[in-house]
Design a protein around this motif. Structure first.
Motif, short mmCIF file in Angstrom:
data_model
loop_
_atom_site.label_atom_id
_atom_site.label_comp_id
_atom_site.label_asym_id
_atom_site.label_seq_id
_atom_site.Cartn_x
_atom_site.Cartn_y
_atom_site.Cartn_z
N VAL A 168 59.60 42.52 47.26
CA VAL A 168 58.26 41.66 47.51
C VAL A 168 57.46 41.69 46.14
CG1 VAL A 168 56.67 40.78 48.87
CG2 VAL A 168 58.59 41.60 49.96
N TYR A 169 56.84 40.72 45.88
CA TYR A 169 56.01 40.76 44.55
C TYR A 169 54.75 40.20 45.08
CZ TYR A 169 59.87 41.71 41.58
OH TYR A 169 61.03 41.83 41.02
N GLY A 170 53.84 40.86 45.93
CA GLY A 170 52.64 40.70 46.59
C GLY A 170 51.41 40.60 45.82
N ARG A 171 50.34 40.11 46.36
CA ARG A 171 48.89 40.01 45.79
C ARG A 171 48.56 41.05 44.96
NH1 ARG A 171 44.02 38.77 49.65
NH2 ARG A 171 44.40 40.73 50.27
N VAL A 172 48.83 42.19 45.38
CA VAL A 172 48.38 43.71 44.48
C VAL A 172 49.13 43.62 43.15
CG1 VAL A 172 48.41 46.00 44.42
CG2 VAL A 172 48.18 45.04 46.59
N TRP A 173 50.50 43.18 43.14
CA TRP A 173 50.99 43.08 42.08
C TRP A 173 50.42 42.02 41.04
CZ3 TRP A 173 55.66 44.96 39.88
CH2 TRP A 173 56.11 44.28 38.76
N TRP A 174 50.18 40.87 41.42
CA TRP A 174 49.60 39.89 40.37
C TRP A 174 48.18 40.03 40.17
CZ3 TRP A 174 53.24 37.16 38.23
CH2 TRP A 174 54.29 36.76 39.08
N SER A 175 47.47 40.77 41.27
CA SER A 175 46.03 41.05 40.90
C SER A 175 46.05 42.05 39.89
CB SER A 175 45.28 41.58 42.39
OG SER A 175 45.28 40.62 43.15
N ARG A 176 46.97 43.08 39.85
CA ARG A 176 47.06 44.16 38.87
C ARG A 176 47.26 43.61 37.44
NH1 ARG A 176 51.19 46.42 40.45
NH2 ARG A 176 50.32 47.75 41.95
N LEU A 177 48.05 42.46 37.22
CA LEU A 177 48.27 41.77 36.21
C LEU A 177 46.99 41.24 35.87
CD1 LEU A 177 50.08 41.03 33.81
CD2 LEU A 177 50.71 39.06 35.29
N ALA A 178 46.43 40.64 36.66
CA ALA A 178 45.30 39.74 35.95
C ALA A 178 44.12 40.69 35.54
CB ALA A 178 44.64 39.09 37.33
N VAL A 179 43.83 41.82 36.43
CA VAL A 179 42.79 42.68 35.96
C VAL A 179 43.10 43.18 34.74
CG1 VAL A 179 41.41 44.60 36.61
CG2 VAL A 179 42.10 43.20 37.99
N LEU A 180 44.37 43.75 34.43
CA LEU A 180 44.90 44.51 33.16
C LEU A 180 44.58 43.38 32.07
CD1 LEU A 180 47.44 47.18 34.48
CD2 LEU A 180 44.83 47.55 34.11
N SER A 181 45.12 42.42 32.39
CA SER A 181 45.27 41.28 31.14
C SER A 181 43.63 41.04 30.74
CB SER A 181 45.73 40.01 31.64
OG SER A 181 47.13 40.14 31.97
N GLY A 182 42.68 41.19 31.69
CA GLY A 182 41.25 40.94 31.32
C GLY A 182 40.87 42.15 30.57
N VAL A 183 41.20 43.45 30.94
CA VAL A 183 40.90 44.63 30.10
C VAL A 183 41.42 44.47 28.71
CG1 VAL A 183 41.21 47.08 29.94
CG2 VAL A 183 40.87 46.06 32.01
N LEU A 184 42.86 44.28 28.50
CA LEU A 184 43.55 43.88 27.35
C LEU A 184 42.68 43.03 26.55
CD1 LEU A 184 47.12 44.12 28.34
CD2 LEU A 184 46.17 45.97 27.13
N LEU A 185 42.24 42.07 27.02
CA LEU A 185 41.55 40.96 26.08
C LEU A 185 40.38 41.37 25.74
CD1 LEU A 185 41.76 37.85 25.32
CD2 LEU A 185 40.87 37.23 27.55
N ALA A 186 39.50 41.98 26.67
CA ALA A 186 38.37 42.34 26.01
C ALA A 186 38.55 43.66 25.09
CB ALA A 186 37.81 43.08 27.29
N GLY A 187 39.62 44.64 25.28
CA GLY A 187 39.68 45.50 24.34
C GLY A 187 40.08 44.63 22.81
#
Length: 209
Positions: A168-187
């Motif tokens: 199962v690819y739940g909400r935590v899976w996609w939330s993790r991607l969203a948060v880390l994508s924001g971190v990568l974009l800021a960096g």
């Protein structure tokens, strides 16, 4: 007590995945150091010409090509780690992605240090420092759960589908991607603003001397 036992088992499995991927990453670092020693001496002259050409360019606002190149550098390994979590083959390919990450990073840094000595360390810090500080944690934060998912998919593929729980690819899976994508974009944005200035100061001091 069952939920505590399951939670402990999950943390042990994640720690084992992290250590396994880290082992491949550091193996890549060692390989990068070994292969960098075989680089011809002419590489130093090529790097010097490249850095001289860099100083001759006028400073301007980031252009789309620059932003795209920076995005590739920041997102390639973390995004690859995320995508490999959707395939059973990811259980085999994720360790090699960690190996490639460590190898190319180490090889690049060693080329700078071999060509410029201590100044090369500072140049490597200017070029790779912020990027590594951002991309390395993001990579492993995505690679570890992807490794777990890929291993679960592999267990389904090799005849255990009736007994294994569905993947199962739940909400935590996609939330993790969203948060880390924001971190990568800021960096990435911080790197595009700060790294050229820092690198220019170092190059001007080196080439002036």
């Amino acid at each position: 007590m069952d939920w505590k036992r399951r939670e402990t088992t999950e943390w042990r499995r994640r720690l084992a995945c992290l250590l396994f991927l880290a082992l491949f990453f550091f193996a890549g670092v060692i390989l990068g150091q070994v292969f960098s020693s075989r680089v011809p001496d002419a590489t130093g002259d090529e790097l010097t010409r490249y850095l001289t050409d860099f100083l001759s360019l006028e400073t301007g606002d980031p252009v789309p090509r620059t932003a795209l190149s920076a995005a590739m550098l920041y997102f390639r390994y973390p995004l690859l780690a995320f995508l490999l979590g959707f395939a059973s083959i990811g259980a085999a390919l994720l360790p090699f992605s960690a190996l490639a990450f460590g190898f190319f990073l180490s090889f690049s840094v060693c080329c700078f240090t071999a060509a410029f000595g201590f100044d090369g360390v500072l140049l490597a810090l200017a070029v790779f420092g912020l990027r590594c500080a951002v991309t390395l944690p993001c990579y492993f934060l995505l690679a570890v759960p992807s490794m777990e998912q890929a291993m679960a998919l592999a267990s389904l593929s090799f005849g255990r589908g009736r007994r294994a729980a569905p993947v199962v690819y739940g909400r935590v899976w996609w939330s993790r991607l969203a948060v880390l994508s924001g971190v990568l974009l800021a960096g990435m944005c911080a790197d595009m603003m700060l790294a050229p200035w820092f690198l220019r100061q170092l190059l001007e001091r080196m080439l002036a001397g």
